[in-house]
Design an enzyme around this catalytic site. Structure first.
Site, PDB file in Angstrom:
ATOM      1  N   ARG A  61      42.770 -38.374  74.986  1.00 34.04           N
ATOM      2  CA  ARG A  61      42.190 -39.518  74.263  1.00 34.04           C
ATOM      3  C   ARG A  61      43.280 -40.270  73.507  1.00 34.04           C
ATOM      4  O   ARG A  61      43.357 -41.506  73.552  1.00 34.04           O
ATOM      5  CB  ARG A  61      41.117 -39.011  73.299  1.00 34.04           C
ATOM      6  N   ASN A 102      32.316 -52.270  64.839  1.00 33.15           N
ATOM      7  CA  ASN A 102      31.452 -52.028  65.986  1.00 33.15           C
ATOM      8  C   ASN A 102      30.034 -52.414  65.589  1.00 33.15           C
ATOM      9  O   ASN A 102      29.707 -52.485  64.402  1.00 33.15           O
ATOM     10  CB  ASN A 102      31.502 -50.562  66.426  1.00 33.15           C
ATOM     11  N   HIS A 104      25.987 -51.344  66.276  1.00 34.15           N
ATOM     12  CA  HIS A 104      25.113 -50.299  66.821  1.00 34.15           C
ATOM     13  C   HIS A 104      23.678 -50.816  66.803  1.00 34.15           C
ATOM     14  O   HIS A 104      23.239 -51.420  65.818  1.00 34.15           O
ATOM     15  CB  HIS A 104      25.208 -49.022  65.988  1.00 34.15           C
TER      16      HIS A 104
END
Length: 540
Positions: A61, A102, A104
């Site tokens: 990652r 972000n 959601h």
């Protein structure tokens, strides 16, 4: 401000931000981790540079994130906006990159998982929405995802979205995107572009300039609960429903309808009843008001509730037909008998005697509402905000709580008002606040004798009030009455017409360029005139 957008699919929020440029923000690059992401073509169409960084087989990652950052190094950006970027970011990215946002599709912390729409439907909630938040590290030292840490960063803004009974997962998903994310994400970006956001990573908090220190915070989430569907809206071809908000005040939304067999409340009934309740709450003495189309057909206070109702009704009994009656005391038998003497749609009061209910229930379709004790007050500081919906937004303002005292009245004419006229002025002003502008009200003592409402010309409002007093009032007229005007008189004609109707004193805000001419006209006509220095417009 420059933005780096990252998406794995369509990236519709990113294209919306690019098209709207909230706060002047500019999308400087779009990065994806899949070569067929539709967001790439959308970026090309807008001449936005793109980068594609696949995750290699067996690549960790953190190594992948380092390559993402290397690709972004060729571009200038101050903020990172994720939009369906299907990778959990670790500290390797977040510590090198600027603040990363972000969105959601739920009102976090509710439904933080990957199927927020399905979870909302399964839970049976009536409201969901979306959340724009700061992305924080949700991985452990080895780069493994910690599920409980996903979408747990500090919240920047939220947008509520209704959930309908027959919603499918796809319908709700589209509504959250179109009604929620399309509003919330650009709003958050605008705040960052205007340098109004402070992120405290250690405390896990976000502050937006304007959150504190005033009554109108930058961030506001409103979520009302569906109470009931209504037969129709203002007109039969319009659908309508009632939504309820928690409140500590007496109100018609939660007021029980005591005669359950009667026809239910309509959209217009609720609107008018709310206006009627607001008016009678102005007064400490026994008060009654009759409302038609949210305007007072008549209002009065008296030593008894029945007396107040009689004086209110006699202002314009013809217009009171089919109106709403509001009382600020427990309704007794004598008042109930007077109410049912002519057709009314609704009566509301903070309680009823048993005998009064027996009388009122004789009228099959008279809705009887118990709004609860008037002693209840909001549990927060100041007056509640009043909201008006607009296309694409809403207006908010403080409630009009002004109350005139004798000291507030500036006498500007040679003639001084009498004590009785001052009392009528103060009563008239409290009532006038509830009359649609342009509004004119004639009063004697503590009762109305004529109301001119909702005119586009102030002198026409005076003419209407005079006509009502002359032709519709029973047992009273404008001779010797006081006139209240919700705004200044632009010309002397309104005062001149009032004098012809019998008015002897005037209360108005003042502030016109023609104040001197208006005052001179009042002196020539022998009127007393006082200025309040504050107006009482009501447009909603």
């Amino acid at each position: 401000m420059k933005i780096a957008g990252m998406a794995s699919n369509r990236g519709r929020n990113l294209t919306a931000i690019a098209d709207r440029a909230p706060g002047g923000a500019d999308l400087s690059v779009v990065l994806t981790n899949t070569d067929d992401a539709p967001v790439l073509s959308a970026a090309v169409d807008r001449a936005i540079p793109t980068e594609t960084v696949f995750r290699r087989d067996s690549e960790s990652r953190r190594d992948h994130e380092h390559r993402v950052l290397d690709a972004l190094d060729d571009h200038e950006f101050d903020l990172v906006c994720l939009d369906g970027y299907m990778r959990i970011l670790s500290d390797a990215f977040l510590e090198r990159a600027p603040t990363t946002l972000n969105v959601h599709p739920s009102l976090l912390p509710a439904f933080p998982g990957t199927d927020a729409w399905g979870d909302a439907l399964a839970a049976g909630v009536s409201v969901t929405g979306c959340t724009v938040h700061v992305v924080t590290d949700a991985t452990d030292e080895d780069g493994a995802v910690i599920d409980s840490e996903i979408d747990s960063g500090p919240i920047v803004t939220q947008e509520p979205v209704p959930v309908y009974e027959d919603d499918s997962r796809e319908q709700l998903k589209q509504r959250v995107l179109q009604e929620g994310e399309s509003r919330a994400y650009p709003r958050a970006v605008r705040w960052f572009a205007e340098d109004r956001v402070s992120v405290d990573r250690e405390a896990g908090t976000v502050a937006v300039a304007g959150d504190t220190g005033g009554r109108f915070p930058e961030r506001r989430v409103v979520a009302s609960e569906h109470s009931r569907d209504l037969r129709y809206g203002e007109n039969p071809h319009q659908n309508a429903a009632l939504y309820a908000d928690p409140t500590d005040e007496p109100g018609v939304v939660t007021a029980p309808q005591l005669n359950e067999g009667a026809k239910g409340m309509s959209y217009n009934n609720y609107n008018d009843a709310d206006a009627a309740l607001a008016l009678v709450r102005e007064f400490a003495d026994p008060a009654a008001a009759v409302i038609k189309h949210t305007n007072p057909a008549g209002c009065a206070t008296a030593d008894s509730l029945a007396g107040a109702y009689d004086r209110a009704l006699s202002t314009d009994p013809m217009s009171a037909f089919g109106g709403i009656v509001a009382l600020n005391r427990e309704c007794d038998t004598s008042t109930a008998e007077a109410v049912v003497d002519s057709f009314k749609e609704v009566v509301l009061a903070p309680g009823y005697t048993d005998d009064a209910l027996d009388v009122l229930f004789r009228k099959e379709n008279l809705r009887v509402l118990d709004v609860g004790s008037f002693d209840r007050r909001p549990d927060h500081g100041g007056s509640p905000l009043v909201e008006t919906g607009l296309t694409g937004g809403r207006l908010l303002q403080g409630r009009d709580d002004q109350r005139l005292t004798r000291e507030d009245l500036e006498v500007v004419t040679e003639r001084e008002p009498t004590d009785e006229q001052v009392e009528a002025m103060r009563f008239g002003w409290q009532t006038l606040k509830h009359v649609k502008s342009n509004g004119i009200l004639f009063a004697k003592g503590t009762e109305t004798v004529g109301v001119g409402m909702g005119q586009v010309s102030r002198v026409d409002a005076v003419r209407l009030a005079a006509m009502k007093a002359d032709e519709h009032a029973e047992g009273k007229d404008a001779d010797g009455a006081v006139m209240a005007s919700d705004a200044f008189f632009p010309f002397p004609d309104g005062v001149e017409y009032a004098a012809e109707a019998g008015i002897e004193a005037v209360v108005q805000p003042g502030g016109s360029k023609n104040d001197d001419a208006v005052i001179e006209a009042a002196d020539e006509l022998g009127l007393a005139m006082v200025l309040t220095g504050q107006r009482a417009f009501r447009h909603d």
